[in-house]
Design an enzyme around this catalytic site. Structure first.
Site, PDB file in Angstrom:
ATOM      1  N   LYS A  13       0.829  -1.210   0.000  1.00  0.00           N
ATOM      2  CA  LYS A  13       0.000   0.000   0.000  1.00  0.00           C
ATOM      3  C   LYS A  13       0.871   1.270   0.000  1.00  0.00           C
ATOM      4  O   LYS A  13       0.660   2.174  -0.789  1.00  0.00           O
ATOM      5  CB  LYS A  13      -0.940   0.023   1.219  1.00  0.00           C
ATOM      6  CG  LYS A  13      -1.873  -1.187   1.301  1.00  0.00           C
ATOM      7  CD  LYS A  13      -2.795  -1.104   2.500  1.00  0.00           C
ATOM      8  CE  LYS A  13      -2.098  -1.154   3.850  1.00  0.00           C
ATOM      9  NZ  LYS A  13      -1.355  -2.413   4.115  1.00  0.00           N
ATOM     10  N   ARG A  88      -9.698   0.587   8.624  1.00  0.00           N
ATOM     11  CA  ARG A  88      -9.285  -0.763   8.974  1.00  0.00           C
ATOM     12  C   ARG A  88     -10.365  -1.517   9.736  1.00  0.00           C
ATOM     13  O   ARG A  88     -10.166  -2.688  10.072  1.00  0.00           O
ATOM     14  CB  ARG A  88      -8.041  -0.699   9.870  1.00  0.00           C
ATOM     15  CG  ARG A  88      -6.708  -0.873   9.144  1.00  0.00           C
ATOM     16  CD  ARG A  88      -5.630  -0.709  10.179  1.00  0.00           C
ATOM     17  NE  ARG A  88      -4.389  -1.368   9.891  1.00  0.00           N
ATOM     18  CZ  ARG A  88      -3.326  -0.777   9.332  1.00  0.00           C
ATOM     19  NH1 ARG A  88      -3.378   0.467   8.928  1.00  0.00           N
ATOM     20  NH2 ARG A  88      -2.203  -1.456   9.191  1.00  0.00           N
ATOM     21  N   ARG A 127      11.522  -5.286   5.039  1.00  0.00           N
ATOM     22  CA  ARG A 127      11.221  -3.853   4.832  1.00  0.00           C
ATOM     23  C   ARG A 127      12.168  -2.968   5.646  1.00  0.00           C
ATOM     24  O   ARG A 127      12.432  -3.233   6.817  1.00  0.00           O
ATOM     25  CB  ARG A 127       9.777  -3.569   5.252  1.00  0.00           C
ATOM     26  CG  ARG A 127       9.455  -2.083   5.280  1.00  0.00           C
ATOM     27  CD  ARG A 127       7.988  -1.798   5.193  1.00  0.00           C
ATOM     28  NE  ARG A 127       7.218  -2.290   6.309  1.00  0.00           N
ATOM     29  CZ  ARG A 127       5.889  -2.206   6.388  1.00  0.00           C
ATOM     30  NH1 ARG A 127       5.201  -1.675   5.401  1.00  0.00           N
ATOM     31  NH2 ARG A 127       5.261  -2.661   7.440  1.00  0.00           N
ATOM     32  N   ARG A 160      11.168  -1.225  11.183  1.00  0.00           N
ATOM     33  CA  ARG A 160      10.081  -0.865  12.094  1.00  0.00           C
ATOM     34  C   ARG A 160       9.991  -1.845  13.256  1.00  0.00           C
ATOM     35  O   ARG A 160      10.169  -3.042  13.061  1.00  0.00           O
ATOM     36  CB  ARG A 160       8.746  -0.854  11.326  1.00  0.00           C
ATOM     37  CG  ARG A 160       8.492   0.454  10.619  1.00  0.00           C
ATOM     38  CD  ARG A 160       7.338   0.395   9.659  1.00  0.00           C
ATOM     39  NE  ARG A 160       6.127  -0.205  10.205  1.00  0.00           N
ATOM     40  CZ  ARG A 160       4.965  -0.229   9.562  1.00  0.00           C
ATOM     41  NH1 ARG A 160       4.850   0.321   8.365  1.00  0.00           N
ATOM     42  NH2 ARG A 160       3.912  -0.802  10.102  1.00  0.00           N
ATOM     43  N   ARG A 171      -0.550  -9.026  13.548  1.00  0.00           N
ATOM     44  CA  ARG A 171      -1.105  -8.037  12.616  1.00  0.00           C
ATOM     45  C   ARG A 171      -1.922  -8.723  11.523  1.00  0.00           C
ATOM     46  O   ARG A 171      -2.945  -8.218  11.086  1.00  0.00           O
ATOM     47  CB  ARG A 171       0.024  -7.191  12.024  1.00  0.00           C
ATOM     48  CG  ARG A 171       0.622  -6.252  13.059  1.00  0.00           C
ATOM     49  CD  ARG A 171       1.982  -5.731  12.664  1.00  0.00           C
ATOM     50  NE  ARG A 171       1.949  -4.885  11.493  1.00  0.00           N
ATOM     51  CZ  ARG A 171       2.993  -4.673  10.694  1.00  0.00           C
ATOM     52  NH1 ARG A 171       4.157  -5.265  10.944  1.00  0.00           N
ATOM     53  NH2 ARG A 171       2.884  -3.882   9.663  1.00  0.00           N
TER      54      ARG A 171
HETATM   55  P1  ADP Z   1       2.183  -1.855   3.259  1.00  0.00           P
HETATM   56  O1  ADP Z   1       2.197  -0.346   3.189  1.00  0.00           O
HETATM   57  O2  ADP Z   1       1.002  -2.445   2.551  1.00  0.00           O
HETATM   58  O3  ADP Z   1       2.342  -2.398   4.643  1.00  0.00           O
HETATM   59  P2  ADP Z   1       4.745  -1.597   1.868  1.00  0.00           P
HETATM   60  O4  ADP Z   1       4.385  -0.765   0.676  1.00  0.00           O
HETATM   61  O5  ADP Z   1       5.495  -0.936   2.958  1.00  0.00           O
HETATM   62  O6  ADP Z   1       3.450  -2.371   2.447  1.00  0.00           O
HETATM   63  O7  ADP Z   1       5.567  -2.849   1.318  1.00  0.00           O
HETATM   64  C1  ADP Z   1       6.130  -3.807   2.220  1.00  0.00           C
HETATM   65  C2  ADP Z   1       7.531  -4.197   1.739  1.00  0.00           C
HETATM   66  O8  ADP Z   1       7.412  -4.929   0.519  1.00  0.00           O
HETATM   67  C3  ADP Z   1       8.444  -3.011   1.444  1.00  0.00           C
HETATM   68  O9  ADP Z   1       9.748  -3.362   1.855  1.00  0.00           O
HETATM   69  C4  ADP Z   1       8.369  -2.849  -0.080  1.00  0.00           C
HETATM   70  O10 ADP Z   1       9.589  -2.375  -0.603  1.00  0.00           O
HETATM   71  C5  ADP Z   1       8.109  -4.265  -0.534  1.00  0.00           C
HETATM   72  N1  ADP Z   1       7.215  -4.350  -1.696  1.00  0.00           N
HETATM   73  C6  ADP Z   1       6.158  -3.556  -1.985  1.00  0.00           C
HETATM   74  N2  ADP Z   1       5.556  -3.958  -3.133  1.00  0.00           N
HETATM   75  C7  ADP Z   1       6.246  -5.049  -3.557  1.00  0.00           C
HETATM   76  C8  ADP Z   1       6.127  -5.918  -4.701  1.00  0.00           C
HETATM   77  N3  ADP Z   1       5.159  -5.757  -5.609  1.00  0.00           N
HETATM   78  N4  ADP Z   1       7.016  -6.935  -4.798  1.00  0.00           N
HETATM   79  C9  ADP Z   1       7.983  -7.121  -3.871  1.00  0.00           C
HETATM   80  N5  ADP Z   1       8.169  -6.328  -2.792  1.00  0.00           N
HETATM   81  C10 ADP Z   1       7.312  -5.295  -2.630  1.00  0.00           C
HETATM   82  P1  AMP Z   2       0.726   0.590   8.974  1.00  0.00           P
HETATM   83  O1  AMP Z   2       1.834   1.582   8.818  1.00  0.00           O
HETATM   84  O2  AMP Z   2      -0.463   0.905   8.110  1.00  0.00           O
HETATM   85  O3  AMP Z   2       1.200  -0.834   8.806  1.00  0.00           O
HETATM   86  O4  AMP Z   2       0.211   0.727  10.477  1.00  0.00           O
HETATM   87  C1  AMP Z   2       1.054   0.452  11.569  1.00  0.00           C
HETATM   88  C2  AMP Z   2       0.229   0.329  12.838  1.00  0.00           C
HETATM   89  O5  AMP Z   2      -0.426   1.577  13.106  1.00  0.00           O
HETATM   90  C3  AMP Z   2      -0.903  -0.694  12.800  1.00  0.00           C
HETATM   91  O6  AMP Z   2      -0.459  -2.012  13.090  1.00  0.00           O
HETATM   92  C4  AMP Z   2      -1.841  -0.137  13.875  1.00  0.00           C
HETATM   93  O7  AMP Z   2      -1.365  -0.413  15.176  1.00  0.00           O
HETATM   94  C5  AMP Z   2      -1.729   1.362  13.655  1.00  0.00           C
HETATM   95  N1  AMP Z   2      -2.718   1.840  12.671  1.00  0.00           N
HETATM   96  C6  AMP Z   2      -2.475   2.353  11.435  1.00  0.00           C
HETATM   97  N2  AMP Z   2      -3.615   2.669  10.809  1.00  0.00           N
HETATM   98  C7  AMP Z   2      -4.622   2.336  11.661  1.00  0.00           C
HETATM   99  C8  AMP Z   2      -6.039   2.382  11.587  1.00  0.00           C
HETATM  100  N3  AMP Z   2      -6.661   2.844  10.488  1.00  0.00           N
HETATM  101  N4  AMP Z   2      -6.735   1.949  12.651  1.00  0.00           N
HETATM  102  C9  AMP Z   2      -6.143   1.499  13.759  1.00  0.00           C
HETATM  103  N5  AMP Z   2      -4.816   1.395  13.894  1.00  0.00           N
HETATM  104  C10 AMP Z   2      -4.045   1.815  12.854  1.00  0.00           C
END
Ligand code: ADP
Ligand code: AMP
Length: 215
Positions: A13, A88, A127, A160, A171
């Site tokens: 995302k 969410r 990541r 993270r 999660r």
């Molecule tokens: P989210 O925001 O949904 O938690 P991220 O965008 O942070 O996910 O992506 C999670 C990890 O996967 C990051 O390290 C990113 O670089 C990697 N990633 C994102 N999209 C892809 C993809 N299509 N293929 C492989 N790795 C990806």
């Molecule tokens: P994310 O960066 O989207 O993976 O979010 C990291 C953490 O932030 C999640 O695991 C939750 O603890 C909190 N968080 C982010 N967005 C929300 C949401 N919309 N509702 C509740 N908790 C959230």
């Protein structure tokens, strides 16, 4: 363009939101990023949020809804926005609907990124995020510079706190229980577009752009 990016942790995302932000010149509204900023600032909200985040649980709805409500009223969100990580839960989706009615705005699409659980775990454990400019990387799929620093600004990369394997499992469970039902919610509203998130970053981006055509 007013879009929600829906998908489990690690689906891509944030990565796709950053690309869409450039393409459409609209802001990425990431509740995760906003909450991490509050944690960093040690604000009362951040101190409270940190407990939930580090355990892999959700921050209470009223807190998250409050920050999104305020954010969507800012000037840069008037032409559009990309919601990343919000809503969410069902109450968050209901509140968003109400806020959008109040603001006289309508969503164009909810993009649901489809990624297998094994791939999610691999993406999350690899990541890394730049502590200076905030750009995201993956040790294998989107690697940093050779010396392990940020490819854009040379900053130090961090992992993270919630990207450790034990927290990741929780999660995923929380996603299945509380967030996955939103797929049906938005399908019923005629807004859901499922996109295969298993291919590489550029191919997923292309699939999203195709899905958004005509919306
Ligand atoms: P989210 O925001 O949904 O938690 P991220 O965008 O942070 O996910 O992506 C999670 C990890 O996967 C990051 O390290 C990113 O670089 C990697 N990633 C994102 N999209 C892809 C993809 N299509 N293929 C492989 N790795 C990806
Ligand atoms: P994310 O960066 O989207 O993976 O979010 C990291 C953490 O932030 C999640 O695991 C939750 O603890 C909190 N968080 C982010 N967005 C929300 C949401 N919309 N509702 C509740 N908790 C959230």
């Amino acid at each position: 363009m007013k879009i929600i990016l829906l998908g489990p942790p690690g689906a891509g995302k944030g990565t796709q939101a950053a690309l869409l932000m450039e393409k459409y010149s609209i802001p990425q509204v990431s509740t995760g990023d906003m909450l991490r900023a509050a944690v960093q600032a040690q604000s009362p909200m951040g101190i409270e949020a940190k407990k939930h985040m580090n355990a892999g649980g959700l921050v209470p709805d009223n807190v998250v809804i409050g920050i999104v409500r305020e954010r969507l009223q800012e000037d840069d969100c008037q032409e559009g926005f990309i919601l990343d990580g919000f809503p969410r839960t069902r109450p968050q989706a209901d509140s968003l609907k109400q806020v959008l009615v109040e603001l006289g705005k309508k969503l164009d699409a909810v993009i649901s990124l489809q990624v297998d659980t094994d791939a999610l775990v691999e993406r999350l454990t690899g990541r890394r995020t730049c502590s200076d400019c905030g750009k995201g990387f993956h040790l294998r799929f989107d690697p940093p510079a050779e010396d392990g620093s940020c490819r854009y600004c040379g900053g130090k990369l961090n992992q993270r706190d919630d990207d450790r394997e034990e927290t990741i499992r929780n999660r995923m469970k929380v996603y299945q229980q509380q967030t996955a039902p939103l797929e049906d919610y938005y399908r019923q509203e005629g807004l859901l577009v499922a996109v295969d998130g298993m291919s590489d970053i550029a191919a997923v981006q292309q699939a999203i752009l195709v899905a958004l055509q005509g919306r």
